[in-house]
Design a protein around this motif. Structure first.
Motif, short mmCIF file in Angstrom:
data_model
loop_
_atom_site.label_atom_id
_atom_site.label_comp_id
_atom_site.label_asym_id
_atom_site.label_seq_id
_atom_site.Cartn_x
_atom_site.Cartn_y
_atom_site.Cartn_z
N LEU A 183 -8.15 1.71 33.74
CA LEU A 183 -7.96 3.14 33.47
C LEU A 183 -8.81 3.60 32.30
CD1 LEU A 183 -4.10 3.31 34.00
CD2 LEU A 183 -5.80 4.48 35.40
N TRP A 184 -8.94 2.75 31.30
CA TRP A 184 -9.76 3.11 30.14
C TRP A 184 -11.24 3.21 30.53
CZ3 TRP A 184 -8.84 5.57 25.97
CH2 TRP A 184 -9.80 5.61 24.94
N ASN A 185 -11.68 2.34 31.46
CA ASN A 185 -13.06 2.43 31.94
C ASN A 185 -13.30 3.77 32.65
OD1 ASN A 185 -14.03 0.00 31.00
ND2 ASN A 185 -13.44 -1.15 32.82
N ILE A 186 -12.31 4.23 33.40
CA ILE A 186 -12.43 5.54 34.05
C ILE A 186 -12.54 6.62 32.97
CG2 ILE A 186 -11.32 7.24 35.55
CD1 ILE A 186 -9.92 4.92 36.97
N ALA A 187 -11.70 6.51 31.93
CA ALA A 187 -11.74 7.48 30.84
C ALA A 187 -13.12 7.51 30.19
CB ALA A 187 -10.67 7.15 29.81
N GLU A 188 -13.70 6.34 29.99
CA GLU A 188 -15.00 6.27 29.32
C GLU A 188 -16.13 6.81 30.21
OE1 GLU A 188 -15.46 2.34 27.39
OE2 GLU A 188 -14.94 3.57 25.64
N SER A 189 -15.89 6.89 31.51
CA SER A 189 -16.90 7.50 32.39
C SER A 189 -17.02 9.01 32.15
CB SER A 189 -16.56 7.23 33.86
OG SER A 189 -15.47 8.02 34.29
N LEU A 190 -16.05 9.56 31.40
CA LEU A 190 -16.07 10.99 31.07
C LEU A 190 -16.97 11.29 29.88
CD1 LEU A 190 -12.23 11.65 31.36
CD2 LEU A 190 -13.97 12.22 33.06
N ARG A 191 -17.50 10.24 29.25
CA ARG A 191 -18.36 10.45 28.08
C ARG A 191 -19.54 11.35 28.44
NH1 ARG A 191 -18.23 7.58 23.59
NH2 ARG A 191 -17.10 5.88 24.61
N GLY A 192 -19.80 12.33 27.61
CA GLY A 192 -20.85 13.29 27.89
C GLY A 192 -20.29 14.59 28.46
N LYS A 195 -15.43 14.84 24.83
CA LYS A 195 -15.36 14.01 23.64
C LYS A 195 -14.25 12.98 23.85
CE LYS A 195 -16.72 17.81 20.57
NZ LYS A 195 -16.29 18.69 19.46
N GLU A 196 -14.35 11.85 23.16
CA GLU A 196 -13.38 10.77 23.36
C GLU A 196 -11.95 11.24 23.12
OE1 GLU A 196 -12.41 6.31 21.63
OE2 GLU A 196 -14.50 6.99 21.76
N GLU A 197 -11.76 12.10 22.11
CA GLU A 197 -10.40 12.55 21.81
C GLU A 197 -9.85 13.48 22.89
OE1 GLU A 197 -13.19 15.07 19.08
OE2 GLU A 197 -13.08 13.01 19.87
N ASP A 198 -10.72 13.92 23.82
CA ASP A 198 -10.28 14.81 24.89
C ASP A 198 -10.13 14.11 26.24
OD1 ASP A 198 -10.10 17.04 23.23
OD2 ASP A 198 -12.19 17.61 23.56
N TYR A 199 -10.39 12.80 26.29
CA TYR A 199 -10.22 12.07 27.55
C TYR A 199 -8.81 12.27 28.11
CZ TYR A 199 -14.43 9.28 26.42
OH TYR A 199 -15.70 8.84 26.11
N ARG A 200 -7.86 12.34 27.21
CA ARG A 200 -6.45 12.44 27.60
C ARG A 200 -6.18 13.66 28.48
NH1 ARG A 200 -3.12 12.78 22.52
NH2 ARG A 200 -1.58 13.87 23.76
N LYS A 201 -6.95 14.74 28.26
CA LYS A 201 -6.72 15.97 29.03
C LYS A 201 -6.90 15.73 30.53
CE LYS A 201 -8.24 19.11 25.35
NZ LYS A 201 -9.25 20.14 24.98
N VAL A 202 -7.77 14.80 30.87
CA VAL A 202 -7.98 14.43 32.27
C VAL A 202 -7.08 13.26 32.67
CG1 VAL A 202 -9.66 13.46 33.91
CG2 VAL A 202 -10.36 15.23 32.28
N ARG A 249 -3.93 4.76 22.81
CA ARG A 249 -5.39 4.79 22.65
C ARG A 249 -5.89 6.22 22.48
NH1 ARG A 249 -8.41 0.15 26.15
NH2 ARG A 249 -6.88 -1.51 25.89
N PHE A 250 -5.30 7.15 23.20
CA PHE A 250 -5.73 8.53 23.12
C PHE A 250 -5.34 9.18 21.80
CE2 PHE A 250 -5.31 8.56 27.97
CZ PHE A 250 -6.66 8.31 28.15
#
Length: 289
Positions: free
Chosen positions: A13-22, A25-32, A174-175
């Motif tokens: 799941l964290w790898n999916i979150a990191e695919s949102l980079r760009g 922002k990392e602190e906003d991954y949680r929104k998705v 993590r978020f």
């Protein structure tokens, strides 16, 4: 499922979150990711049920206003079709079917979300998830994220309610690592210590046969105290009926808590939104702990 399995789910799941980079922002991954995990869990939980029957029962009550259907449809499914559900989905889509049409992924996903019962739609609304769907679609990320999420099996036979709590909690930690300490996440070991202190010396009371116990937390955050409190009592007395109640000020925390209760079979209406100091949502009601 052991701790390694928990770690595998979290890592994926964290790898999916990191695919949102760009895109985020990392602190906003949680929104998705937080609403995605919740909705994916709901989708997996519905796999055991015949969705055509659910749609058929729903249509029988077309004469009712939308906001009145949930309780009646859920009661009908339980009494007449042996479906012990707290929520349902009546869209023509499942998560798998969504992936068959990449060209229309946004409109189809929105139709899928709109097919949920009102209790789930309320949770999705508190996450403000539709704003993120627009953003993901605009950046051509929506189909990719949904495809990767489909690879995560969150069915209850694979991930128990307790394990789901651990996974969700770890993702939340993590978020919120950069948030003020304790703002939204209280470590599980701290919560467990609090519960041991709360119930200390009350073991005899808790173990009475057929005991019905109510637990309230009126600054409940994401519901950690309620979940651990429920687990604690049920380990001491498996025959106990534990009802939990909570109130929370922040929309996102409220949505997480309500989703958690819905997934565990607790009554999500017992989790209420508002400032406890100025809007007591449980006025004249009483809880044992």
């Amino acid at each position: 499922m052991n701790k390694d399995n928990n770690f595998n789910h979290v890592a994926f799941l964290w790898n999916i979150a990191e695919s949102l980079r760009g895109t985020y922002k990392e602190e906003d991954y949680r929104k998705v990711m937080l609403p995605m995990i919740v909705v994916r869990r709901f989708d997996c939980l519905l796999d055991d049920y015949d969705r055509e029957i659910i749609k058929s029962v729903y249509k029988e009550y077309d004469f009712l206003p939308e906001e009145e259907k949930d309780d009646i449809v859920i009661a009908d499914l339980k009494e007449n079709h042996n479906m012990d559900l707290q929520f349902y989905n009546v869209s023509d889509f499942t998560w798998k079917k969504l992936l068959d049409d990449s060209e229309n992924i946004k409109s189809n996903f929105e139709e899928y979300l709109n097919g949920f019962s009102n209790n789930v739609k309320e949770i999705i609304g508190k996450f403000k998830f539709k704003d993120e769907i627009n953003q993901l679609d605009k950046k051509d990320k929506l189909f990719a994220v949904l495809s990767k999420m489909y690879e995560v099996d969150l069915h209850i036979n694979v991930v128990s309610n307790n394990k789901m709590g651990y996974i969700y909690e770890e993702m939340l930690r993590r978020f919120t690592e950069n948030s003020a300490a304790g703002e939204q996440y209280t470590p599980r070991e701290v919560i467990r210590l609090c519960m041991e202190m709360l119930f200390m010396g009350k073991e005899h009371f808790l173990t009475e046969e057929g005991k019905v116990i109510s637990i309230g937390d009126f600054c409940c955050g994401t519901g950690g105290m309620l979940s651990i409190g429920e687990d604690y009592v049920e380990k001491i007395n498996p025959s106990a009926i534990v009802n939990v109640y909570g109130q929370e000020l922040l929309d996102e925390s409220f949505a997480i808590c309500q989703a958690d209760m819905l997934m565990k079979g607790q009554n999500p209406d017992n989790i209420r939104l508002g400032n406890t100091l100025t809007q007591d949502r449980f006025k004249n009601e009483h809880m044992r702990f």
